[in-house]
Write an enzyme that holds these catalytic residues in place. Structure first.
Site, short mmCIF file in Angstrom:
data_model
loop_
_atom_site.label_atom_id
_atom_site.label_comp_id
_atom_site.label_asym_id
_atom_site.label_seq_id
_atom_site.Cartn_x
_atom_site.Cartn_y
_atom_site.Cartn_z
N CYS A 127 5.15 5.17 -5.04
CA CYS A 127 5.82 5.15 -3.73
C CYS A 127 7.17 4.47 -3.88
CB CYS A 127 4.96 4.39 -2.72
SG CYS A 127 5.90 3.81 -1.30
N CYS B 114 2.94 2.73 3.59
CA CYS B 114 3.85 3.48 4.48
C CYS B 114 3.09 4.27 5.53
CB CYS B 114 4.69 4.47 3.68
SG CYS B 114 5.67 3.73 2.41
N CYS C 64 0.43 7.03 0.76
CA CYS C 64 0.70 5.60 0.53
C CYS C 64 0.19 4.84 1.75
CB CYS C 64 2.19 5.34 0.33
SG CYS C 64 2.55 3.57 0.35
N LYS D 289 14.96 -7.96 -0.44
CA LYS D 289 14.56 -7.77 0.96
C LYS D 289 13.44 -8.78 1.24
CE LYS D 289 13.03 -4.44 4.31
NZ LYS D 289 11.98 -3.50 4.58
N HIS E 2 9.94 -12.23 11.67
CA HIS E 2 10.86 -12.95 10.79
C HIS E 2 12.31 -12.61 11.13
CE1 HIS E 2 11.56 -9.31 8.54
NE2 HIS E 2 10.31 -9.23 8.08
N HIS F 287 6.99 0.93 -1.97
CA HIS F 287 6.03 -0.12 -2.35
C HIS F 287 5.80 -0.22 -3.85
CE1 HIS F 287 5.19 0.44 1.94
NE2 HIS F 287 4.87 -0.83 1.90
N HIS G 283 13.35 -8.95 12.06
CA HIS G 283 13.01 -8.52 13.43
C HIS G 283 13.94 -9.20 14.43
CE1 HIS G 283 9.02 -8.62 11.20
NE2 HIS G 283 9.27 -7.33 11.36
N LYS H 195 6.67 -11.12 2.42
CA LYS H 195 5.74 -12.24 2.32
C LYS H 195 5.39 -12.49 0.85
CE LYS H 195 1.82 -12.16 4.70
NZ LYS H 195 0.93 -11.89 5.81
N1 MSP Z 1 6.33 -0.04 13.51
C1 MSP Z 1 7.44 0.50 12.81
C2 MSP Z 1 8.52 0.95 13.77
C3 MSP Z 1 8.11 1.95 14.79
S1 MSP Z 1 9.38 2.31 15.91
C4 MSP Z 1 8.84 3.59 16.77
C5 MSP Z 1 8.01 -0.52 11.86
N2 MSP Z 1 7.76 -1.80 12.12
S2 MSP Z 1 8.26 -3.06 11.26
O1 MSP Z 1 7.57 -4.22 11.78
O2 MSP Z 1 8.11 -2.82 9.86
O3 MSP Z 1 9.76 -3.24 11.62
C6 MSP Z 1 10.78 -2.65 10.88
C7 MSP Z 1 12.09 -3.07 11.49
O4 MSP Z 1 12.20 -4.52 11.48
C8 MSP Z 1 13.33 -2.62 10.77
O5 MSP Z 1 13.67 -1.29 11.06
C9 MSP Z 1 14.32 -3.62 11.28
O6 MSP Z 1 14.64 -3.37 12.60
C10 MSP Z 1 13.53 -4.91 11.20
N3 MSP Z 1 13.55 -5.49 9.86
C11 MSP Z 1 12.48 -5.81 9.09
N4 MSP Z 1 12.92 -6.37 7.92
C12 MSP Z 1 14.25 -6.41 7.90
C13 MSP Z 1 15.22 -6.91 7.00
N5 MSP Z 1 14.92 -7.50 5.86
N6 MSP Z 1 16.52 -6.78 7.35
C14 MSP Z 1 16.90 -6.21 8.52
N7 MSP Z 1 16.01 -5.74 9.39
C15 MSP Z 1 14.68 -5.79 9.11
O7 MSP Z 1 8.71 -0.14 10.93
#
Ligand code: MSP
Length: 641
Positions: free
Chosen positions: A143, A129, A126, A296, A18, A146, A21, A299
């Site tokens: 948590c 997490c 959790c 934030k 999304h 969550h 990312h 889904k």
């Molecule tokens: N798999 C772990 C990361 C491991 S790194 C060794 C993880 N994955 S995640 O799919 O949840 O991705 C989190 C990351 O996605 C955030 O740190 C950020 O880079 C990005 N984002 C996800 N949601 C976001 C927002 N709403 N806003 C900004 N960035 C966001 O955590």
């Protein structure tokens, strides 16, 4: 810096990519491109995190095996990046056998050094997490992320002696101000570390509970905790321990993450590296959240923004520009299509697009499209050069600190300065007065500055910047550009080379129409009766020069309520002033940016003392008045025939 290695988090494969990312990955791509133009050798890593409970649950819910499911979602991420103009050097998956091997090697190394031990542990786990929480960390027993009640689990597990490195980490953060940035996150981590004893980290899960993970090399009854596995991707991707890439790039490692995963990156990861005998990364760069309707994205809240939908509606470069400009790196930002449309129209269509298009059109009108040879410079030229230098310097300094939004803000001082430079040097008057020497200099100053802006924008909007340069008669070669040199470089554009006639790289955008509400009356009202006119000869019709233009500005006529004085850009050197009887139907502030159809060769005349150089075509209906326009945006000055 001679080298630059940047990573994004590796994303979980439990849901589709999304906007969040997309943002982190666009920032990483932009900074890679920027550092390349700053003369560095670059390496850009992204990928997917595929082990752990989360993935097992998501796979089960979709009726697939974890591997099948991970393959599918991972490919959605991998395939999305090129569509966002992202050119990563590597895409790592934690299910890659090479990564698995490296994780096991690191585990063994730390185990052999005595920093992993076996112990009994009871904690609040959790599942969201994938980690244990201490009593202290829970908020009202829930948590904090969550808002769910963690499960109390007591079991024997392996622990990493993280506590041993607490003092070292505090010292390291204090000695290296850029280790965690922006500053607020550095302070947050320091206060966490200084507020009490760091606990050891549970790094295993018994296979009786979870099998989808990497086997511990020293006990096959356990798999590795997903975070211990995932963080190591930054090493395995570079071919640790003996890989060339590792030697070359690890000392220049910059991680980008959002604040959700600050703790694993700021505390687990450097202590893991230290225990494995490795130097820590250079910098951890932490950004805030994109909020959609004040929350934030998630889904369950139904407020997830799909990046491809935005790209389809507004174009990839415009979308990238918005993301980078709108979010101050480190703080939260609100995403809405209204904000996006507003920014694109203000910054790209009005400021940059108009400047560029006007400059090209003037070069055509005054010099047949050939870049003139500049003559002696005057104080206005020196001033705009000084302002440009300062803006480019700001851009570079902020980008070096990962502050893209501030950098772009800085560069726009140059864009706006150049728009003012056009107004104050008034090239049309120089042309009228046949002051070709001065006109040549003004024209050259404009075009050379446009070139400088375009090369600075390449990291942000690669395709558009390349097209801008092509329209200035140049080809872009990323190996040849060196941004620090651009601060003082002058005379790179070749006098005599040909520029494009016009440019429509940054058209105005509009919000999608809301679904039409059916009119209660049914059919539209009939048009008011208009008597047919006498036949006209074809030759008479041919005499009319009808063109599409973009409204730059509209003001009320000082002496007539029904009239507006409208400035329209017809892709010519100067905008036209047209007095139009539309004031009853349109407010002046509604018009800038709208395209209109204009009879361009109507003999200029004064209407109530104001010069009118054309006529805006309108359609009168019983409901009011519409401005005639083409269904889609077309380049200013396009001819109607
Ligand atoms: N798999 C772990 C990361 C491991 S790194 C060794 C993880 N994955 S995640 O799919 O949840 O991705 C989190 C990351 O996605 C955030 O740190 C950020 O880079 C990005 N984002 C996800 N949601 C976001 C927002 N709403 N806003 C900004 N960035 C966001 O955590």
């Amino acid at each position: 810096m001679e080298r630059f290695f940047v990573s994004t988090p590796i994303y979980y494969v439990n849901a589709k990519p999304h906007l969040g990312h997309a943002y982190t990955t666009v920032v990483a791509d932009t900074l890679t491109r920027f550092n390349l133009l700053m003369g560095a050798q670059t390496y850009f890593l992204t990928g997917t995190d595929e082990h752990g409970d989360k993935i097992v649950k998501a796979a089960a819910a979709s009726g697939q095996s974890p591997k099948e499911y991970a393959d599918h979602i991972s490919s959605l991420f991998r395939d999305l990046w090129p569509k966002l103009g992202i050119a990563n050097d590597q895409f790592i998956r934690t299910t890659d056998p090479k990564h698995v091997k490296v994780v096991q090697e690191v585990l063994q190394k730390v185990y052999d050094a005595g920093d992993i031990y076996f112990g009994e542990y009871g904690g609040h786990y959790c599942f969201g997490c994938e980690r244990f929480y201490t009593e202290k960390e829970l908020v009202d027993g829930l948590c904090p992320d969550h808002q769910t009640k963690p499960e109390y689990i007591a079991e024997k597990n392996y622990f990493f002696r993280m506590s041993k490195y607490q003092g070292w980490l505090i010292d390291h953060i204090k000695a290296n101000p850029d280790f965690i940035r922006p500053r607020q996150y550095r302070n947050e981590v320091l206060s966490l570390l200084e507020s009490g004893a760091l606990e050891d980290l549970c790094i295993s899960r018994p296979k009786s509970r979870l099998t989808w993970g990497i086997d511990l090399p020293f006990d096959s009854n356990y798999v590795c905790y997903v975070w211990f596995d995932a963080l190591i991707n930054y090493l395995s991707a570079l071919g640790w321990p003996r890989g060339e890439k590792f030697k070359k790039f690890w000392p220049f490692a910059n991680h980008i993450v959002a604040k959700d995963i600050l703790k694993p990156h700021a505390i687990f990861w450097p202590t893991m590296l230290k225990a494995a005998g490795l130097t820590p990364y250079l910098s951890l760069n932490v950004h805030g959240y994109w909020l959609v309707r004040e929350a934030k994205m998630s889904k369950s809240l139904g407020n997830v923004i799909e990046p491809l939908k935005m790209v389809d509606a507004y174009g990839v470069d415009a979308f990238r520009y918005f993301l980078l400009r709108e979010m101050v790196f480190g703080s939260d930002a609100a995403f809405s299509e209204e904000a996006l449309v507003g920014r694109l129209n203000a910054d790209l269509a009005n400021d940059l697009g108009n400047l560029f298009n006007r400059s090209l059109a003037m070069c055509h009108k005054y010099f047949g499209g050939k870049i003139p040879i500049p003559q002696e410079e005057g104080p206005e030229d020196a001033e705009i050069k000084r302002l440009g230098r300062e803006a480019m310097e700001k851009f570079q300094r902020h980008f070096e600190e990962f502050q893209c939004s501030r950098g772009l803000e800085g560069l726009w001082e140059m864009v706006r300065g150049l728009n003012k430079y056009i107004d104050s040097t008034a090239p049309w008057t120089l042309f009228k007065n046949k002051n070709t020497a001065r006109l040549s200099t003004v024209m050259y100053v404009l075009l050379e500055n446009m070139r400088k802006i375009a090369v600075h924008l390449w990291p942000v909007m690669p395709a558009s910047a390349e097209r801008m340069l092509a329209q200035l008669g140049m080809t872009f070669d990323k190996e040849k550009v060196y941004l620090p040199k651009e601060l003082d470089a002058w005379g790179i554009l070749d006098s005599g080379s040909q520029v494009a006639e016009s440019s429509n790289l940054f058209p105005r955008v509009e919000l999608p129409e809301p679904a039409p509400t059916p009119k209660p009356e049914g059919a539209p009202k009939p048009a008011p009766k208009a008597e047919p006119l006498a036949e006209a000869e074809f030759e008479d019709f041919q005499k009319l020069d009808i063109r599409v233009g973009t409204v730059l500005e509209a003001l009320r006529h000082p002496d007539a309520d029904k009239l507006l004085v409208v400035r329209v850009d017809l892709g010519e050197a100067e905008p036209r002033q047209i007095v139009s009887g539309i004031a009853e139907f349109f407010k002046p502030e509604e018009l800038p940016g709208r395209q209109v159809v204009v009879v361009a060769n109507l003999k200029p005349r004064k209407i109530r003392k104001q010069l009118s150089q054309g006529m805006i075509l309108t359609v009168k209906t019983e409901a009011g008045m519409e401005l005639l326009a083409t269904p889609g945006q077309v380049p200013g000055g396009s001819r109607v025939s």
